[in-house]
Enzyme design. Structure first.
Site, short mmCIF file in Angstrom:
data_model
loop_
_atom_site.label_atom_id
_atom_site.label_comp_id
_atom_site.label_asym_id
_atom_site.label_seq_id
_atom_site.Cartn_x
_atom_site.Cartn_y
_atom_site.Cartn_z
N GLU A 3 -6.54 -7.82 -0.59
CA GLU A 3 -6.97 -7.93 0.81
C GLU A 3 -8.47 -7.64 0.84
OE1 GLU A 3 -4.70 -5.29 3.33
OE2 GLU A 3 -2.81 -5.90 2.44
N GLU B 139 0.81 -1.22 0.00
CA GLU B 139 0.00 0.00 0.00
C GLU B 139 0.85 1.27 0.00
OE1 GLU B 139 -2.85 -0.32 3.20
OE2 GLU B 139 -4.18 -1.54 2.00
C1 GAL Z 1 -4.19 -2.80 5.03
C2 GAL Z 1 -2.75 -3.28 4.99
C3 GAL Z 1 -2.56 -4.58 5.75
C4 GAL Z 1 -3.21 -4.48 7.07
C5 GAL Z 1 -4.67 -4.13 6.93
C6 GAL Z 1 -5.39 -4.03 8.26
O1 GAL Z 1 -4.29 -1.45 4.76
O2 GAL Z 1 -2.31 -3.47 3.68
O3 GAL Z 1 -1.19 -4.81 5.91
O4 GAL Z 1 -2.55 -3.52 7.81
O5 GAL Z 1 -4.78 -2.90 6.28
O6 GAL Z 1 -5.04 -2.89 8.98
#
Ligand code: GAL
Length: 682
Positions: free
Chosen positions: A305, A145
């Site tokens: 994700e 990110e």
């Molecule tokens: C996303 C990130 C993950 C994890 C998730 C939950 O933004 O890519 O590594 O941190 O949020 O906070």
């Protein structure tokens, strides 16, 4: 063909090794095909300087591969280890306030720092060399990110020097820079590039041209930081390995348009409850990000994700309702995702994200989330296998420009005006009518679209005006809005004539005065009287008079120079002057919306455009659905898949009859369950 439909973000290093075979077995039973690993595991992979240890990761990859699960490896450049920071504290980023952001979270790195870059190069080279022949590895994610946590960091000495070099390359001479930034104001002239600072905290407002260049520089810096890594990986690994990055929807710290040039495809991270929301993002808010991401490469994408359960760091948001997690996954597929990877496999016992729950709870014992996701995977995998690479067929587009967004960040022009808010407002009106939308760049070939909306084209030049004019003359319908043509590209005000500057001829109007309304609304009325029967109230001022048709935030006072009025203001000293106009040019029309339309006015405008151009919802399906139910489609090689998504917590009846075969999801007696979905053969 990649053809991995579902996966999970997996952190084997958080768990005893004896557990790994059980995890792999449970993943296989769930139907997962891919995991992403290692994007925060720098210390595990290099516990001491120069001592690489990839064997633990080899073992994890192997255990997974035996269960038919392949691995995507993340480069760990978002989490440099403590030994490195102790040895080279200057690697840490410095904020605009001059304060160093220290170790203990993540993203505690400066991306221009040459020492850090050397460490990154060595790590990425070592990883690529080590894993290049591993049959379990199929691809790479660069960093994690980009833009997350960094915001306007870093402004350290290394970044200052890099900024100065970037400016010297852009402007050639300091005199050109002085011209481009209007430094005659407040005695800001520079004699040499070495005098230029990043926009640090100043006693009062900074120079908007300087800040715009800083944002451009920062985006370029991140792309360059990433390119260092993609170049290394590509020079070492087999060409079948893909390289991607997990983007964050409309986040604009780095231009995804630029970043994607070095990637094979892009990913999006989807968290409808975010850090603590008590309600999920609205369907149009999810859709806008998915369509925005599809627009980056104009190709299918991955969700790297996806929220699988309750999320939050210090405090948590609500539990997704039964059916919501599967619906979000199908929503992503409906907008162009080929693969959905759930975050995370198992809720973590330690660290900041203890409460960001995964598919498995802390105990590791499969429960309701595991079962629900399992049902989804079983149901959707066969249809997703066929559909891979399919794209929606879209006739309406919204222009998204990073530069316009940055310029409005710097000067919103009026209280509450926001570039992305404006894009989303237009998108929402199309989404509510189930009219599919693409997001395009300013200089894209627009000829395939019947309607193009280009909100807030604030920074402009004659080339952009000519490009839009060509589109209109060839039969397109272009919509420009308030604050178009106000500035030239360096963020200096346009001076060659009245607003909307370079777009005046195309639009057949001039704007000599304007009224920055802020929170005030001005009613408008349709010139033809055709909109008088709407029964709505304004979403901003709640007035029902005028059927909720209002101009808010801004009112351009328009003089017609060939264009026709479509809506007039119905109040204030500029009553009876046009708020919305249309100019016929060649085969097409150029529309101008001189205000932020209330929802009701927006709906009227979108209705007009849809009618004018014959742009409708999923082409050729004539499916009618009640409010809260979304319809989208994807097509490939003459095959079409139609998605019906119930975003509400109520059962919804549709008119879908036996005309369509249901490929997945459930449609009993034409009814969708709360948060239910159906995929139909089109
Ligand atoms: C996303 C990130 C993950 C994890 C998730 C939950 O933004 O890519 O590594 O941190 O949020 O906070």
């Amino acid at each position: 063909m990649k053809n991995y439909q579902f996966g999970a973000d997996y952190y084997p290093e958080h768990w005893p090794e004896q557990r790994w075979p059980m995890d792999a077995k449970l993943m296989k039973e769930l139907g997962l095909k891919v995991v992403r690993m290692a994007e925060f595991s720098w210390h595990k992979m290099e516990p001491e300087e120069g001592h690489y240890d990839f064997e633990w990761l080899d073992r994890a990859i192997d255990i997974l591969r035996k269960e038919g699960i392949v691995s995507v490896l993340g480069t760990p450049s978002a989490a440099p280890p403590a030994w490195m920071i102790r040895k080279h504290p200057k690697i840490q980023p410095v904020g605009p306030d001059g304060i160093t952001r220290g170790f203990g979270g993540r993203h505690h790195d400066c991306q221009s720092n040459p020492v850090y870059r050397e460490y990154v190069k060595k790590m990425v080279t070592a990883m690529a060399e080590h894993f290049k022949d591993n049959p379990g590895v199929v691809g790479w994610q660069i960093d994690n990110e980009f833009g997350n946590s960094h915001y306007d960091l870093c402004m350290c000495d290394s970044c200052k020097t890099s900024f100065q070099k970037w400016l010297a390359k852009r402007y050639g001479s300091v005199d050109e820079l002085n011209k481009a930034w209007g430094t005659y104001f407040w005695s800001q002239e520079y004699n040499d590039f070495s005098e230029v600072y990043p926009p640090v905290k100043t006693p009062c407002g900074a120079n908007p041209s300087q800040v715009l260049d800083w944002k451009r520089f920062h985006s370029d810096l991140i792309c360059d930081f990433s390119k260092v890594q993609t170049d290394i990986i590509r020079s070492i690994v087999p060409k079948e390995h893909f390289i991607t990055h997990n983007c964050m929807g409309f986040s604009d710290i780095v231009s995804y348009y630029d970043l994607s040039k070095q990637l094979d495809f892009v990913c999006h991270d989807l968290y409808p409850f975010g850090y603590w929301r008590d309600h999920s993002l609205e369907p149009f808010e999810i859709g806008v990000e998915l369509d925005g991401i599809r627009g980056v490469c104009k190709a299918p994408f991955w969700i790297m994700e996806q929220q699988s359960s309750v999320t939050g760091w210090e405090i948590m948001g609500r539990k997704p309702a039964p059916g919501q997690v599967p619906l979000w996954a199908v929503d992503s597929v409906a907008h162009g995702a080929d693969t959905v990877v759930f975050f995370r496999w198992r809720s973590c016992l330690g660290g900041t994200e203890q409460y960001w729950h995964g598919i498995l709870p802390h105990s590791g014992i499969p429960g309701k989330t595991y079962e629900e996701i399992g049902r989804l995977i079983k149901d959707m995998t066969p249809v997703m296998k066929d559909m891979e690479g399919a794209m929606p067929v879209v006739k309406a587009a919204i222009v998204r420009s990073y530069e316009q967004g940055w310029a409005f960040d710097i000067q919103p022009n009026v209280q509450g005006l926001n570039y992305y808010g404006q894009l989303i407002k237009y998108y929402k009106a199309f989404h509510h009518k189930n009219i599919p939308v693409d997001f395009v760049r300013e200089d894209d070939d627009l000829s395939g679209y019947k309607v193009v909306i280009a909100p807030l084209q604030y920074l402009a030049d004659p080339d952009l005006a000519a490009h839009y004019e060509k589109y209109v003359k060839q039969g397109g319908n272009l919509v420009l809005t308030m604050r178009a043509g106000v500035k030239e590209r360096n963020n200096l005000c346009y001076a060659e004539g009245p607003l909307p500057g370079v777009f005046s001829g195309l639009l057949g109007i001039t704007v000599e005065e304007y009224d920055p309304l802020g929170s005030v609304c001005v009613p408008v009325k349709s010139v033809s009287g055709s909109e008088d029967n709407r029964d709505a109230s304004c979403d901003t001022c709640s007035k029902t008079a005028g059927n909720g048709l209002c101009a808010s935030k801004w009112a351009d006072i328009i003089t017609l120079k060939g264009a026709e009025p479509v809506f007039d203001y119905d109040g204030e000293s500029y009553e009876e002057t046009p708020a919305v106009t249309v100019n016929s040019l060649g085969e097409g029309k150029a529309w101008y919306v001189g205000c932020e339309p209330s929802e009701s006015l927006m709906e009227a405008i979108v209705d007009m455009l849809a009618k004018e151009t014959g742009t409708g919802s999923v082409e050729g399906s004539d499916i009618k659905v009640p409010a809260g139910v979304e319809v989208t489609s994807r097509e490939k090689n003459g095959k079409k898949w139609i998605f019906i998504l119930n975003h509400t917590d109520e059962e919804k009846k549709t008119d879908i009859s036996d005309r369509f075969r249901v490929l997945s999801g459930a449609l009993k007696d034409n009814k969708l369950q709360p948060y239910g979905y159906a995929v139909l053969e089109g």
